[in-house]
Design a protein around this motif. Structure first.
Motif, PDB file in Angstrom:
ATOM      1  N   ASN A 160       0.777  -1.213   0.144  1.00  0.00           N
ATOM      2  CA  ASN A 160      -0.114  -0.135  -0.101  1.00  0.00           C
ATOM      3  C   ASN A 160       0.847   1.354  -0.086  1.00  0.00           C
ATOM      4  O   ASN A 160       0.870   2.102   1.011  1.00  0.00           O
ATOM      5  N   THR A 161       1.587   1.496  -1.089  1.00  0.00           N
ATOM      6  CA  THR A 161       2.646   2.571  -0.986  1.00  0.00           C
ATOM      7  C   THR A 161       1.968   3.724  -1.987  1.00  0.00           C
ATOM      8  O   THR A 161       2.632   4.711  -1.944  1.00  0.00           O
ATOM      9  N   SER A 162       1.062   3.581  -2.359  1.00  0.00           N
ATOM     10  CA  SER A 162       0.318   4.609  -3.471  1.00  0.00           C
ATOM     11  C   SER A 162      -1.048   5.142  -3.137  1.00  0.00           C
ATOM     12  O   SER A 162      -1.739   4.525  -2.397  1.00  0.00           O
TER      13      SER A 162
ATOM     14  N   LEU B 274       1.233   9.725  -8.734  1.00  0.00           N
ATOM     15  CA  LEU B 274       1.300   8.552  -8.570  1.00  0.00           C
ATOM     16  C   LEU B 274       2.860   8.057  -8.668  1.00  0.00           C
ATOM     17  O   LEU B 274       3.192   7.472  -7.912  1.00  0.00           O
ATOM     18  N   GLY B 275       3.424   8.555  -9.675  1.00  0.00           N
ATOM     19  CA  GLY B 275       4.897   8.217  -9.993  1.00  0.00           C
ATOM     20  C   GLY B 275       5.041   7.088 -10.505  1.00  0.00           C
ATOM     21  O   GLY B 275       4.287   6.171 -10.767  1.00  0.00           O
ATOM     22  N   ARG B 276       6.378   6.764 -10.713  1.00  0.00           N
ATOM     23  CA  ARG B 276       6.666   5.585 -11.281  1.00  0.00           C
ATOM     24  C   ARG B 276       5.843   4.228 -10.449  1.00  0.00           C
ATOM     25  O   ARG B 276       5.455   3.490 -11.202  1.00  0.00           O
ATOM     26  N   GLU B 277       6.351   3.921  -9.185  1.00  0.00           N
ATOM     27  CA  GLU B 277       5.997   2.882  -8.523  1.00  0.00           C
ATOM     28  C   GLU B 277       4.367   3.065  -8.369  1.00  0.00           C
ATOM     29  O   GLU B 277       4.028   1.960  -8.250  1.00  0.00           O
ATOM     30  N   GLY B 278       3.634   4.158  -8.321  1.00  0.00           N
ATOM     31  CA  GLY B 278       2.484   3.974  -8.180  1.00  0.00           C
ATOM     32  C   GLY B 278       1.684   3.650  -9.635  1.00  0.00           C
ATOM     33  O   GLY B 278       0.700   3.027  -9.263  1.00  0.00           O
TER      34      GLY B 278
ATOM     35  N   ILE C  43      -0.953  -3.044 -17.825  1.00  0.00           N
ATOM     36  CA  ILE C  43       0.276  -3.422 -18.279  1.00  0.00           C
ATOM     37  C   ILE C  43       1.218  -2.429 -17.937  1.00  0.00           C
ATOM     38  O   ILE C  43       2.659  -2.679 -17.926  1.00  0.00           O
ATOM     39  N   MET C  44       1.033  -1.521 -17.208  1.00  0.00           N
ATOM     40  CA  MET C  44       2.160  -0.568 -16.831  1.00  0.00           C
ATOM     41  C   MET C  44       3.188  -0.998 -15.996  1.00  0.00           C
ATOM     42  O   MET C  44       2.936  -1.697 -14.930  1.00  0.00           O
ATOM     43  N   GLY C  45       4.263  -0.768 -16.372  1.00  0.00           N
ATOM     44  CA  GLY C  45       5.685  -1.221 -15.800  1.00  0.00           C
ATOM     45  C   GLY C  45       5.999  -2.781 -15.996  1.00  0.00           C
ATOM     46  O   GLY C  45       6.895  -3.458 -15.671  1.00  0.00           O
ATOM     47  N   LYS C  46       4.792  -3.526 -16.769  1.00  0.00           N
ATOM     48  CA  LYS C  46       5.131  -5.086 -16.940  1.00  0.00           C
ATOM     49  C   LYS C  46       5.649  -5.193 -18.482  1.00  0.00           C
ATOM     50  O   LYS C  46       6.433  -5.931 -18.765  1.00  0.00           O
TER      51      LYS C  46
END
Lengths: 481, 448, 448, 481
Positions: free
Chosen positions: C2-4, D340-344, D247-250
């Motif tokens: 739950n980082t986002s 949200l950024g990359r990780e988000g 699929i973002m980031g995948k």
């Protein structure tokens, strides 16, 4: 609908906070820290938004329903007022009290000053304080001014006179300033009984608190005489501005003998009621009371043309709240006033009175009308005819809910049995009133034809009629964790 | 007639309505007002279109310094407000409704207020809450009156470390009551417990304290409730709700009543209002509570619902014997408070509190390094602290205002002999960069 | 996990869900994507809190000249927007819903769009309207394609006085179609009727004109419809909806199709979008209309209701044989248009149009008094007109931009030989004072 | 509810306009004036506000109801996006095209440029145009780019290949660029039939348009092979970004062989759907297609560090719309992305896929699941089991409406009989999904037990089931005056 606490999930996070850009401080000593984290909601933002959006949909409101709640002046709340008030969101109130601070808030101070001037002009007063946060708060402030006035003059006063038709806040506010209450009955013609009033007056009376037009919607033609009698005892006249919407441009409280007046900005000046507040209750006074006004006070410096802030005055009653009052509400009222202007406000009162009299005329054959003369901005019926069939005012109210109308005020004023107090306001169109009138007549007919049908109402809401006794008995006012 | 905003009738409709009433002009309807009393009207300017009006208000707003870097607090705090707070409290069904006198068509407001009361109870660790008061200052006064009713006593003892503005309001509220108000002068910025002991007597209704106090100190109030209770008095604590994210709750402290200002929970600064006051108490005091209270009940089918309850306390029923004269409260602001708390959430409020303290501790440490600057408190502080300067605080603050920084609140206006004292507030919104700029600017101002 | 923002699950919930699915990690769910195709991810920066994000956007917004005194138009107009438009289109039930595929739970959107279609029909004097297109420029292209379908012809004749940007979009849309696009060069800023007559032949699907045209002229198009119809072609008029408050409607003119950009109806400038395109036509062309159409019907109980209708024209049914590829349109902007029209009202739109013209005529007269300045049009104009300057318009405009005035749109970029021409737009929002400042500044610029 | 026109009263005025501060112009010639004032609404502001507020209450929406409308990605629309977009309301688009205009809008241009860069990065493309105003508009723009590419190379191309599971916009957009369509059936395993695809390919194919994962929610494992085959014929690969949320980031379309991609900002990047729009459909391309991008194009000048505007380019396809596209929508998407950024964003895709598979697992025993493998962000069931009882997918939909849920997409993709396409999105909590699953199971049970009961649904809405045939026949699309 579930409570937000029932929707919470342990460990769920809502809105993210900024990541700290400073080192973490050492912990506070354990003895200062709370034993466990407060049991606040734990919701995703979507679930939280959906919760409150759906809660909102369980309300009637001016924007969704005709809302003729007597004595509350539920007029249209112009959308531009919201936008205007948002313009001042970042202004910190202490800014004004920093060294040279007045210079940093000339816009806000000027707005407050102008608002006070306009209110003084409309009510016929000499100066206005914007500090009181609601109507009742204005009443208390006003009575504090009355007390300060008498104290300064060495008057020994003990009583405040109110008619029995008054709002409950009047005696309650006077009591908060230490006065005892003398209540004057209403005469058969609907005004405070003049003879009984005269008998009640004495040198021990500090003030007479009047609503004019009163809560029956009637303008007291003897108001000047009443004021003269009060003044002859060095009692001050207090004007409850709850019904100011009826008389703008027609009569000014200050001109007919009132010394103190509060104004409900959320009634007459179109600011929204917020589900119960915030309101704003500026108080206007005649010259004799200016020395006692609460601090801070805004003063226009004639030389520099700038606004300045007075923070101390030996005679002042002190402070009745923080700073300058419900500023955001005042921005809205100010916006409303300059937008409508002189002619606009006069038209407001004219059409408010027109609408109430139209309603009165159209319904008087169906509901008992205890006082039949021309009314001002509101009209009070009684469900006494319907009561004969066992149908109460509250039953009529629930009938109206099922038809999509917010009910009028019921059971107030207390002096009218089964009172139904209708205040359409000037912003309602004839079509809306005609449709409402039709439904009211339908209620009257149904009360004759099928009085038992009312007990089950309302049926269209998320809940049926609620058990108020049980609530009072169980005293469940929060949800245990 | 149709010359104005928001008055809908066409001339034809007005004629129809007049005919129905049986008069020939609107003016006739004002006949009940004797001619001699009629005014020659008032002098407001001519009205304007919405567009022109809003432009005028934009100009008014622009004539204020709204972009200062704020290190002032004193009861009003510059906290983040999640966008959802505005959007949700901006739902017309919330803000264009009024007091939920008719519960069936007001379950939205009623349930929200019940949830608000619950949030306040949980935050304060107390049993019952009302549906809001005007603000924290009037809340303190109402708490004093409530304690007087509950104890049937008339003496109120208030710590001099309580906000000076709130104390002024308290004094004004009590000024015409049968009440005695005693203020305890601060001792090194803390409660003077010895003086308090002297003031606790058989007529003492309540002891009023605040944490963090006006100097920023978070005092250890252990034993205070017992001390008050031993004398038959109640303990009233004024609290800063954001700080309660981490600080011991009034309930933990054994307080009988807690009050505070809710501005910091989702309400904008807005030049000081509207905000809201909260009040919570032990359950035994519920009938002495001022203001509206929402209670849970059931409908005819046994379904849960909410109503205004215990109205026999209130002015519209009890008139001059009511627990308070309050009628309209600050319902929408309280709703914003609830939405704020729901948005930030349980752990979020704790984190927010810590973030405030981290920022303030950083600022405190940096400022303490400046020559001639000393930190007043030995007690821990939250997001506000007092420093003494080597010259009058007013002059220093004025110099920093010129640079767009509101460096703090000079204490001299409130406490004699504190002319060099400055209360500095640092919320989560102040970046390290802003804090560093404050330190730098203060250093420069002190050198001049 | 739950980082986002906006991802609600707790780690425990994720474990429960994975167990229910029968996998041990979220990563396993991506197994269908062959390992060789997996990316090493992308390089976006680290996320931020809402507070920081909004502060960043405020900085981006501040890095634009948003406070110019605007005398530019060219299809996008700086009109008043009543506050109610934002508040009502900001109702979450409107803006967070999608295309009303399920009519029973979408009657709000559907009835509003039906009312919008009605407003467009009444404004244009035509029979049928769709529920919106993207914007006025793509609307013109869609109208051309619609005329081609209706006539089964392939030649489109467009007046060179039509907005150059719209003509570019038209050309792009037609570039790979079986279509011939003919542009008629303007004749003294008006339609060249002689050239038009030459181009009307047995393959001409449509004649496309605009009023007011790009130079601001309100041309007398009497007889034009007959001329087109005589050749078997349709007349398509592009119109400025605010001007239709007073100008002869496309229906009055005998046009077959009308299109336009709805930005001026309650939509902010917003750097060019979102806006909406409207399209209306004679009833006989309804089956050739592009996009969504809302129709009235009844439910099982005979109660009136609204549905998406004639969907057999659309891509989700007809696929490559659809009347257009459009799916998402600009529904919310069209709703804003309807609310704007309802707020301003019938007489209000006429008054607004007059106010625009009054302001523009005042500016035109004042500008014409300047030495060396001449007004191009002999034809009447609405709120926009073209002047010729004694020096290149670009330089003059640049000089006035330095004073915070966007004096007009230089025509040289669109028409060869028009380097000294400037189109000046004056809406109701420009005060006399601003107009006088424009005149004064232009006078100074021309002297230098 | 009455139409707004039915509520209008002749002569009633709404919002007041400013009073003119200039002389009235002489009238336009009569022949240019309209014959009668257009029959627009005549309402008071209050009646107008009440009308639209009450209309809004007749909608389901994300903020009020779970809205698992497959293929539409109805995720939570963060409120801060609305506020961010409002910041740019007064910026006139022509500002950028005045002399030196780019200098006056560096903020806006920079935002667009950064947005393009981020989208290029996420999709694996080299440059992005933000001009297209919606997904389908992006498709058309993309196909224009394809056509321009082939034209420049002198390729003679005639066909565009699409799978039969594709969105209708794909063939429709290709047709608008003059291409004929070759449709490839879906193989039993849910992907485009590879053999039939190979057979269909030839030198006359301009492009292959794919949605990946496709509208069945399945990722095509042969996508790279398909791309290689296409490229071997100098056909370009078009990526329909409708399902990018999975699929973002995948995986990045650009990395697996796609040459052109459009992105639906209103799906993946959290901008609201507005009851049907506005959307925004930026198009990303590989280097080979950059010369053909529409004008205007934003260019980052390395020397000055400033953004500049290119308005002309001989190879450009021209303009597909005014200016820079739906700018306000892009502000929202940009805000979402940097927040949200990359990780988000990676987490978005992960939890979207997790939620869809959870839904699939929980419902597969109750509804026919034509394709059983792990799905991506959405899952397609069939009501074929229920159809055996005479209950159609549309009936299930109406059942859900009565339970307070917006139905999933039904009858799409066309290749699944009685399709029910569920896309929960990542923003829904487990509790919401569990409650929905329970209701779906209830529907399945009721279809067994009482199939006839569905015909009357929905019963809780302002209208019951509507007669669509009658609407199409009567063609009443506006209200006559």
């Amino acid at each position: 609908m579930q409570l937000i606490y029932e929707k919470s999930v342990s460990g769920r996070r809502g809105v993210m906070l900024p990541v700290s850009d400073v080192p973490a401080a050492t912990d506070l000593p354990q003895n200062l820290l709370r034993s466990e984290t407060a049991g606040l909601p734990e919701m995703s933002e979507l679930d939280m938004v959906r919760h409150f959006t759906n809660l909102s949909r369980r309300n009637f409101s001016v924007d969704t329903n005709f809302y003729p709640l007597g004595s509350c002046t539920m007029k249209y709340n112009a959308k531009v007022l919201e936008n205007a008030s948002n313009l001042f969101a970042p202004l910190h109130p202490l800014t004004a009290f920093l060294p040279g601070g007045a210079e940093l808030c000339q816009g806000a101070l000027g707005m407050l000053y102008d608002l006070g001037q306009m209110l003084a002009d409309i009510t016929g007063m000499d100066e206005v304080t914007t500090q009181p946060l609601a109507g009742a708060h204005g009443e208390m402030t006003g009575m504090l001014l009355v007390a300060a006035y008498h104290k300064a003059k060495g008057n020994k006063k003990k009583y405040v006179v109110v008619p029995d038709s008054s709002h409950g806040t009047n005696p309650a506010s006077a009591a908060m300033v230490g006065y005892e209450i003398i209540t004057i009955p209403t005469a058969p013609y609907g005004d405070m009984d003049l003879e009984l009033f005269k008998q009640a007056m004495s040198g021990e009376v500090a003030a007479v608190m009047m609503t004019c037009p009163n809560t029956l919607g009637l303008f007291n033609p003897h108001i000047k005489e009443i004021a003269d009698i009060a003044h002859s005892h060095d009692a001050l006249m207090y004007y409850d501005g709850a019904n100011l919407n009826a008389i703008m441009g027609k009569v000014r409280p200050g001109d007919v003998g009132f010394d103190v007046v509060h104004v409900n900005l959320h009634k007459t000046f179109g600011t929204p009621h917020g589900g119960g507040g915030p309101g704003s209750g500026p108080v206007g006074v005649k010259k004799s009371l200016i020395p006692f006004l609460p601090m801070p006070r805004i003063i226009h410096d004639e030389v520099s043309g700038k606004l300045q802030i007075q923070t101390d005055n030996p005679l002042s009653i002190g402070r009745t709240a923080n700073f300058f009052g419900n500023f955001g509400v005042m921005v809205k009222a100010y916006t409303y006033m300059i937008m409508l202007g002189r002619e606009g406000l006069i038209q407001v009162s004219e059409q408010a009175v027109l609408n109430a009299n139209y309603m009165k005329e159209k319904l008087k054959d169906w509901f008992d009308l205890p006082y039949t003369q021309t009314c001002m901005h509101e009209v009070v019926f009684s469900a006494s005819k319907q009561l004969a069939q066992g149908v109460h005012a509250i039953d009529i109210a629930k009938f109206l809910i099922d038809k999509g109308y917010h009910p009028p005020t019921v059971y107030f004023p207390l002096i009218v049995k089964e009172a139904i107090m209708i205040e359409p306001t000037e912003t309602e169109s004839k079509a809306t009133m005609d449709a409402f009138i039709e439904v009211m007549i339908e209620a009257a007919k149904q009360a004759e034809a099928d009085p038992d049908s009312f007990a089950a109402m309302p049926v269209t809401m998320p809940v049926t009629r609620l058990d108020e006794t049980r609530a009072a008995r169980s005293q469940t006012v929060c949800c245990l964790g | 007639m149709n010359t104005s905003h928001y008055c809908p009738h066409t001339p034809e409709e007005i004629q129809e309505m007049l005919a129905a009433i049986g008069v020939s002009s609107v003016e006739e309807l004002f006949a009940p007002i004797p001619a001699a009393l009629r005014c020659s009207t008032f002098n407001l300017p001519v009205g304007m279109s919405e567009f022109e009006t809003y432009a005028k208000l934009q100009a008014v707003a622009a004539d204020n310094s709204q972009n200062l870097s704020l290190f002032i607090g004193g009861g009003f705090y510059d906290h983040i407000i999640p966008a959802a707070v505005d959007h949700l409290s901006g739902r017309a069904e919330f803000y264009t409704a009024y007091t939920p006198y008719q519960p069936e068509c007001s379950q939205g407001t009623l349930q929200a207020l019940f949830e608000y009361q619950t949030a306040i109870c949980r935050l304060t660790g107390l049993d019952v809450s009302n549906a809001s008061l005007y603000d924290g200052a009037t809340g303190l006064a109402e708490a004093a009156l409530m304690a007087m009713r509950a104890t049937n006593r008339t003496k109120v003892v208030v710590d001099g470390c309580v906000s000076p503005i709130a104390r002024k309001v308290l004094a004004t509220y009590l000024s015409n009551q049968d009440a005695e108000l005693v203020e305890l002068p601060p001792l090194d910025g803390l409660l003077n417990r010895e003086e308090l002991a002297k003031q606790l007597d058989a007529n003492t209704a309540a002891v009023l304290v605040q944490y963090p106090n006006v100097f920023g100190a978070v005092e250890d109030f252990s034993g205070l409730a017992d001390q008050a209770h031993a004398a038959g008095a109640l303990l009233v604590t004024a609290v800063y709700p954001v700080a309660l994210g981490i600080l011991k709750s009034p309930g933990d402290l054994g307080a009988d009543i807690a009050v505070g200002d809710g501005q910091s929970l989702g309400n904008p600064l807005s030049f000081g209002g509207p905000s809201f006051g909260f009040i919570a108490a032990k359950k035994s005091h519920i009938r002495n509570m001022p203001g509206r209270i929402v209670g849970e009940t059931v409908d005819k089918n046994g379904k849960r619902g909410f109503v205004l309850t215990l109205q026999a306390r209130e002015q519209h029923i009890k008139r001059h014997k009511a627990t308070s004269n309050i009628c309209s409260n600050q319902s929408l602001c309280a709703l914003r408070g609830l939405i704020f708390l729901a948005a930030i959430g349980k752990q979020g409020l704790a984190d927010l509190a810590r973030l405030n303290r981290d920022k303030a501790e950083y600022a405190k440490a940096r400022l303490a390094e400046l020559p001639g600057v000393a930190v007043l408190q030995t007690a821990p502080t939250f997001n506000e602290f007092t420093i003494s300067l080597p010259k009058p605080a007013e002059a220093v603050v004025a110099a920093l205002l010129d640079k767009g920084i509101a460096a703090g609140m000079p204490l001299g206006q409130f406490y004699v002999g504190s002319e060099n004292m400055l209360v500095v507030t640092v919320t989560e919104k102040r970046s390290k960069k802003e804090i560093d700029q404050l330190v730098k600017a203060l250093e420069v101002a002190l050198c001049n």
